[in-house]
Design an enzyme around this catalytic site. Sequence first.
Site, PDB file in Angstrom:
ATOM      1  N   ASP A 203       8.311  66.886  45.360  1.00 43.73           N
ATOM      2  CA  ASP A 203       9.521  66.624  46.142  1.00 43.73           C
ATOM      3  C   ASP A 203      10.231  65.440  45.502  1.00 43.73           C
ATOM      4  O   ASP A 203       9.977  65.129  44.338  1.00 43.73           O
ATOM      5  CB  ASP A 203       9.187  66.392  47.621  1.00 43.73           C
ATOM      6  CG  ASP A 203      10.304  66.854  48.554  1.00 43.73           C
ATOM      7  OD1 ASP A 203      11.427  66.327  48.422  1.00 43.73           O
ATOM      8  OD2 ASP A 203      10.070  67.735  49.404  1.00 43.73           O
ATOM      9  N   HIS A 225      11.685  66.784  42.749  1.00 39.99           N
ATOM     10  CA  HIS A 225      13.069  67.152  43.035  1.00 39.99           C
ATOM     11  C   HIS A 225      14.072  66.147  42.494  1.00 39.99           C
ATOM     12  O   HIS A 225      15.256  66.243  42.776  1.00 39.99           O
ATOM     13  CB  HIS A 225      13.275  67.326  44.543  1.00 39.99           C
ATOM     14  CG  HIS A 225      12.572  68.507  45.111  1.00 39.99           C
ATOM     15  ND1 HIS A 225      12.613  68.832  46.457  1.00 39.99           N
ATOM     16  CD2 HIS A 225      11.791  69.454  44.525  1.00 39.99           C
ATOM     17  CE1 HIS A 225      11.884  69.921  46.674  1.00 39.99           C
ATOM     18  NE2 HIS A 225      11.377  70.317  45.516  1.00 39.99           N
TER      19      HIS A 225
END
Length: 364
Positions: A203, A225
């Site tokens: 993430d 991410h």
Amino acid sequence: MHFFQSSLVAATMGAALVAAAPAADLETRSSCTFTSTSALKSGKASCSTITLHNIAVPAGETLDLTGLKTGTTVVFDGTTTFGYKEWEGPLISASGTSITIKQNPGGKIDCDGARWWDGKGGNGGKKKPKFFSAHKLNKSNINGLKVYNIPVHGFSIQSDHLTIKDVLIDNSAGTKLGHNTDAFDVGSSTYITIDGATVYNQDDCLAVNSGEHITFTNGYCNGGHGLSIGSVGGRKNNVVNDVTISNSQIINSQNGARIKTVYGATGSVTGVKFQDVSLKGITKYGIVVQQDYENGKPTGNPTNGVKVSDITFEKVTGSVTSSATDIYILCGSGSCTNWTWSGNSVTGGKKSSKCKNVPAGASC
């Protein structure tokens, strides 16, 4: 015996040579080694140096480093582990003023997150404990921690004047089933510096939801991410100001440099700088600014309630995969203003045909 106060012994031996120090001074100087959470809980208040030696935290308990005496040093020694339970956590919580948290050579914090990973992160499945709450950890430092396999969400930061340096978060074992393993989530904070972080996760490497005077530099982010501002909007605090992200690498990640705001929300993102950020193997967007997030997902329809102004993208360079988009800017009407765009080069992917309200000087 779970802990030892070495300075008290030294003070006793030296009593014949020097005048006795006040009891409060002895307590302030005490050095304690703990091997259990129960001993830590009962003894931490009298210690100025705390060594945590091979602590095995029982299932469903937090390693409680809150309310420490001003100026305390905490040293992780050996391997710190955690018992298994489905709960919200955190596994570790720390608060106080002028606290130093560090790790001895060879030490590690092993969360063994694979016991919880099910591909759903915080969105269902097993209830997973968050890793580290750094709330009201003010004028403090976290140095050199080596952390492995967090179940979900890494450092939650709500503090003032906190520096985090040379921290490793290695969740590379969670490539298939790890999810929502954000490394650093910053909210309602001021003067936060994250320097030299190395992150392998699934993430955001960094997510700044609110706060001012925040620096992320010399970072290495792999598998997640990207480096993100937001999403901004829909919280009690919806102001991000003076954030510098610099001299960092983003590798094999979904996004590179990102700003995202919430559809229909109000707030502001000002004074954000992405400088000297290199990209490689980005699979979705190299540079992305989106003002269309609703319920955590993009809608394609931007709104202008969150102002995104005085933004700098300078020397953000590198490559994305052939199926990715080099640059995507989706701003609300009149909400993205006064941007500086210099020396950016993102290649290898597609050019977006869906950009809207791109501010003067930027390219999409």
